[in-house]
Design a protein around this motif. Structure first.
Motif, mmCIF file in Angstrom:
data_model
loop_
_atom_site.group_PDB
_atom_site.id
_atom_site.type_symbol
_atom_site.label_atom_id
_atom_site.label_comp_id
_atom_site.label_asym_id
_atom_site.label_seq_id
_atom_site.Cartn_x
_atom_site.Cartn_y
_atom_site.Cartn_z
ATOM 1 N N ILE A 41 15.116 8.767 87.972
ATOM 2 C CA ILE A 41 14.109 8.454 88.986
ATOM 3 C C ILE A 41 14.704 8.599 90.383
ATOM 4 N N ALA A 42 15.921 8.076 90.558
ATOM 5 C CA ALA A 42 16.576 8.160 91.867
ATOM 6 C C ALA A 42 16.756 9.607 92.316
ATOM 7 N N ASP A 43 17.006 10.515 91.358
ATOM 8 C CA ASP A 43 17.256 11.919 91.684
ATOM 9 C C ASP A 43 15.974 12.734 91.864
ATOM 10 N N THR A 44 14.869 12.259 91.293
ATOM 11 C CA THR A 44 13.675 13.120 91.238
ATOM 12 C C THR A 44 12.440 12.541 91.915
ATOM 13 N N TYR A 45 12.507 11.310 92.405
ATOM 14 C CA TYR A 45 11.282 10.706 92.923
ATOM 15 C C TYR A 45 10.793 11.412 94.181
ATOM 16 N N THR A 46 9.491 11.348 94.349
ATOM 17 C CA THR A 46 8.832 11.920 95.508
ATOM 18 C C THR A 46 7.658 11.016 95.855
ATOM 19 N N GLU A 47 6.808 11.440 96.772
ATOM 20 C CA GLU A 47 5.623 10.666 97.117
ATOM 21 C C GLU A 47 4.371 11.434 96.717
#
Length: 207
Positions: A41-47
């Protein structure tokens, strides 16, 4: 701006669950799996716009889910008909939290998680001394069996408070708060009214 136009933090399901290899139902409390999922999640999260994310299960919305505890007592609440989320009216819950928003100046996902969790608690509760809380990680929550659960991923914490710290809900027209314990919550007539995520919490605390 309406709440469905809010920009919220999301992560792609396919990557979070490694093409379903890491999928689970209920609470995941194995530390290796927790760290792998949170790392992804930390590497791939977006808005993404909330209204779009709520209708698209290909994205998971990480939700800090905080359980307030004093010794054996748990702070539970009932969602009243005056609340905004119709799918959850008259349900009982143990967790406080909500959608995450990106924050300028926040350097890590863990810091972003804590910032959003603190904000949600401050919005929903009067806690007389939040700085005295001891934050303990319990696991992750996933439930793809209903419309709410399939687009969310709970990040489960307990806030352990000293006995003298007072807790009250702010939005009394939407929420009724009360202290209880695992034994009471495990009674069938109460357990069946719990939101699914809260049932998972009772199950893990009752081990």
């Amino acid at each position: 701006m309406g709440k469905m136009d809010e920009m919220i933090v999301v992560a792609p399901r396919e990557q979070v669950f490694a093409r379903e290899a890491r999928t689970f139902h209920g609470v995941q409390d194995e530390q290796g799996q927790i760290q792998e999922i949170l790392g992804t999640i930390a590497d791939t999260y977006t808005e993404k716009r909330r209204g779009d994310a709520e209708e698209d299960p290909s994205w998971k919305q990480p939700i800090p889910y905080v359980v307030i505890r004093k010794g054996e007592k748990l702070y539970a609440y009932e969602r009243l008909a005056g609340g905004g989320e119709g799918r959850l009216h008259n349900k009982l819950s143990l967790g406080f939290g909500g959608h995450m928003n990106a924050e300028a100046g926040v350097s890590t996902f863990q810091e972003l998680l804590h910032t959003n969790a603190d904000r949600e608690l401050e919005e929903e509760l009067h806690i007389s001394s939040l700085e005295e809380a001891e934050m303990q990680a319990l696991g992750l929550i996933n439930d793809d069996n209903n419309a709410v659960g399939e687009v969310h991923l709970g990040i489960l914490y307990t806030f352990v408070l000293p006995e003298h710290v007072d807790v009250q809900v702010k939005e009394t027209e939407q929420i009724r708060g009360f202290w209880t314990n695992v034994e009471e919550l495990s009674q069938p007539e109460i357990y069946e009214r719990l939101e699914t995520w809260s049932q998972f919490v009772v199950d893990i605390l009752d081990k």
